[in-house]
Design a protein around this motif. Structure first.
Motif, mmCIF file in Angstrom:
data_model
loop_
_atom_site.group_PDB
_atom_site.id
_atom_site.type_symbol
_atom_site.label_atom_id
_atom_site.label_comp_id
_atom_site.label_asym_id
_atom_site.label_seq_id
_atom_site.Cartn_x
_atom_site.Cartn_y
_atom_site.Cartn_z
ATOM 1 N N ILE A 132 -15.403 30.812 104.001
ATOM 2 C CA ILE A 132 -16.731 30.706 103.398
ATOM 3 C C ILE A 132 -17.188 32.094 102.954
ATOM 4 C CG2 ILE A 132 -19.142 30.082 103.806
ATOM 5 C CD1 ILE A 132 -18.191 28.069 105.837
ATOM 6 N N PRO A 133 -17.512 32.272 101.672
ATOM 7 C CA PRO A 133 -17.965 33.594 101.204
ATOM 8 C C PRO A 133 -19.195 34.057 101.964
ATOM 9 C CG PRO A 133 -17.544 32.110 99.362
ATOM 10 C CD PRO A 133 -17.495 31.279 100.590
ATOM 11 N N MET A 134 -19.214 35.323 102.325
ATOM 12 C CA MET A 134 -20.337 35.890 103.060
ATOM 13 C C MET A 134 -21.276 36.636 102.111
ATOM 14 S SD MET A 134 -20.029 34.995 106.210
ATOM 15 C CE MET A 134 -20.943 36.148 107.230
ATOM 16 N N GLU A 163 -21.829 25.745 98.794
ATOM 17 C CA GLU A 163 -21.302 24.545 98.132
ATOM 18 C C GLU A 163 -22.010 24.298 96.801
ATOM 19 O OE1 GLU A 163 -21.804 21.489 101.010
ATOM 20 O OE2 GLU A 163 -20.208 22.223 102.343
ATOM 21 N N GLN A 164 -23.337 24.496 96.776
ATOM 22 C CA GLN A 164 -24.081 24.301 95.532
ATOM 23 C C GLN A 164 -23.689 25.324 94.470
ATOM 24 O OE1 GLN A 164 -28.307 23.790 95.727
ATOM 25 N NE2 GLN A 164 -28.240 22.463 97.522
ATOM 26 N N SER A 171 -26.911 32.698 94.850
ATOM 27 C CA SER A 171 -28.033 33.603 94.573
ATOM 28 C C SER A 171 -29.155 33.328 95.559
ATOM 29 C CB SER A 171 -28.546 33.385 93.146
ATOM 30 O OG SER A 171 -29.080 32.068 93.011
ATOM 31 N N GLY A 172 -30.124 34.232 95.604
ATOM 32 C CA GLY A 172 -31.272 34.039 96.474
ATOM 33 C C GLY A 172 -32.052 32.781 96.111
ATOM 34 N N ARG A 173 -32.075 32.429 94.821
ATOM 35 C CA ARG A 173 -32.808 31.242 94.381
ATOM 36 C C ARG A 173 -32.180 29.977 94.954
ATOM 37 N NH1 ARG A 173 -31.822 27.542 90.973
ATOM 38 N NH2 ARG A 173 -30.008 28.646 90.133
ATOM 39 N N ILE A 174 -30.844 29.911 94.964
ATOM 40 C CA ILE A 174 -30.163 28.735 95.515
ATOM 41 C C ILE A 174 -30.439 28.624 97.009
ATOM 42 C CG2 ILE A 174 -27.904 27.720 95.996
ATOM 43 C CD1 ILE A 174 -26.914 28.842 93.363
ATOM 44 N N VAL A 175 -30.385 29.748 97.711
ATOM 45 C CA VAL A 175 -30.664 29.744 99.146
ATOM 46 C C VAL A 175 -32.088 29.256 99.401
ATOM 47 C CG1 VAL A 175 -30.865 31.171 101.222
ATOM 48 C CG2 VAL A 175 -29.005 31.580 99.602
ATOM 49 N N LYS A 176 -33.035 29.715 98.578
ATOM 50 C CA LYS A 176 -34.432 29.299 98.733
ATOM 51 C C LYS A 176 -34.567 27.791 98.551
ATOM 52 C CE LYS A 176 -39.103 30.031 96.897
ATOM 53 N NZ LYS A 176 -39.379 28.593 96.697
ATOM 54 N N ASP A 177 -33.858 27.229 97.559
ATOM 55 C CA ASP A 177 -33.925 25.783 97.323
ATOM 56 C C ASP A 177 -33.453 24.998 98.539
ATOM 57 O OD1 ASP A 177 -34.876 26.273 94.795
ATOM 58 O OD2 ASP A 177 -32.935 26.014 93.797
#
Length: 313
Positions: A132-134, A163-164, A171-177
Motif C-alpha cells: 500500500i503506497p504510503m 483504492e479511490q 491527494s488530500g482532497r480524496i482523503v478528506k472525502d
C-alpha cells in the motif's frame, strides 16, 4: 582663380543609383515569404539507455529519502518540543519554530500530527503482502490529523483513499472525502463513562506535555472527547488520548476520593516543595490503594496545613 567643379555630388548620386536595385528587390522578398516552399525536417532519434542495477537501487534510495523527508521533519520537531531543546534561546516552542524555521504554529503542529498519523498507518495497515503506497507529505494527511479518529480507523481511511486513487498515493482532497463519508456514517458511541478512572496519553497534544502517566477521573463525556479531572487540573482530551484502567466500582470510588484530597493540597497558595513531590508521585501512581507509608505521609501533610478529611461513603 576658378574653382574646379566638385565631383562629390556625382559620386553620391551614383552610389544612390547603385543602391536602388536592392530596395526594389524588397517587395519580391516579402512576396516570397508569403508563399514559403515546403521543407523536409529530419528528426534524429536519441537512444535512452536503461538504468543499470546500481542506478536503479540509487533511484529507489533517493525516492525513499524524498518520501520520508516530511516524516523525519515531524519526528525532529516532536523531539525538540517534548525535550524543550529550544529553551536556551526561546520562551516557547511556537516562537522557536517561527524564528528558526519560518513555520507558523499550525504548520509546525501539522508536521507533528502528520508524523503521528504516519506511524499509526505503519502499525495498522495490513501486512499480508499487499503493498500500500504510503504518504509523501503532510498535506495528504491534513484531514486525518485533524479528525478525531482511532488509529485503526485512520488506517482504514488511508486504504480506502488509495483504492479511490487507483492504488496510487491519494491527494488530500480524496482523503478528506473518505473522512467525511466515515463521519456521516453511524457514530460509534464514546466508550467511557462518568466516574471512570483513566490514564492520560499525551501523544501529539501540546496541552498534555509532561502529563504522561497522569491518572484522572472522567467528569464529562462528549461525542469524541472526555474531560478528565487530575490532581493539578481538568483536561478535555480526545478518546484516543486516554486509556481506562478498568477498575471495579469500589476501586474507582477510592481513586475519586484520592483525587479530591490531592486537589485540595494543590490549591494551597503557599506550600512546601515536598508537597509537590508527594502530589506528583501519587498523581502518577495509577493504583487503587496507598502503601502504609504513603497514607501516613498524606495524612501528615493534611494535618500540617489543617485540612480535615473525612472519607465519604
Amino acid at each position: 582663380m576658378n574653382k574646379l567643379p566638385s565631383r562629390r555630388k556625382k559620386a553620391t548620386s551614383a552610389a544612390s543609383v547603385e543602391q536602388k536595385p536592392a530596395t526594389d528587390s524588397a517587395p519580391k522578398n516579402i512576396s516570397a515569404q508569403d508563399k514559403p516552399a515546403s521543407a523536409t525536417i529530419e528528426v534524429v532519434a536519441v537512444e535512452v539507455r536503461e538504468l543499470t542495477d546500481q542506478e536503479q537501487n540509487l533511484r529507489l534510495q533517493l525516492e525513499r529519502r524524498v518520501e520520508r523527508a516530511f516524516l523525519e521533519a515531524g519526528q525532529a520537531l516532536m523531539e525538540l518540543r517534548d525535550r524543550r531543546l529550544y529553551r536556551s534561546t526561546h520562551r516557547t516552542f511556537e516562537e522557536y519554530c517561527r524564528e528558526r524555521f519560518g513555520y507558523s504554529r499550525d504548520a509546525a503542529y501539522l508536521k507533528i500530527s502528520a508524523t503521528a498519523v504516519y506511524e499509526n498507518l505503519q502499525k495498522f495497515l495490513p501486512t499480508n503482502g499487499q503493498q500500500i503506497p504510503m504518504p509523501t507529505n503532510e498535506r495528504q494527511l491534513r484531514f486525518l490529523a485533524k479528525a478525531e479518529l482511532e488509529p485503526a480507523v485512520q488506517a482504514n481511511v488511508w486504504q480506502q483513499a488509495v483504492e479511490q486513487a487507483g492504488n496510487k498515493i491519494p491527494s488530500g482532497r480524496i482523503v478528506k472525502d473518505v473522512v467525511d463519508k466515515i463521519r456521516e456514517s453511524p457514530k460509534v458511541p464514546n466508550p467511557y463513562h462518568i466516574g471512570e478512572i483513566c490514564l492520560l496519553l499525551p501523544k501529539d497534544n501540546p496541552d498534555l506535555r509532561g502529563k504522561t502517566g497522569y491518572w484522572g477521573v472522567v467528569t464529562h463525556v462528549g461525542e469524541y472527547s472526555c474531560t478528565l479531572q487530575t490532581w493539578d487540573g481538568d483536561y478535555t482530551v480526545k478518546i484516543e488520548q486516554m486509556k481506562s484502567l478498568k477498575l471495579l466500582d469500589e476501586d474507582c470510588f477510592f481513586m475519586q476520593q484520592l483525587c479530591v484530597r490531592l486537589r485540595q493540597l494543590h490549591q494551597l497558595a503557599s506550600r512546601d516543595e515536598a508537597v509537590d513531590w508527594l502530589l506528583q508521585g501519587l498523581g502518577k501512581q495509577a493504583k487503587p490503594y496507598l502503601s502504609s507509608l504513603q497514607a501516613k505521609l498524606l495524612a501528615a501533610v493534611e494535618r500540617e496545613y489543617k485540612i480535615e478529611w473525612r472519607q465519604q461513603k
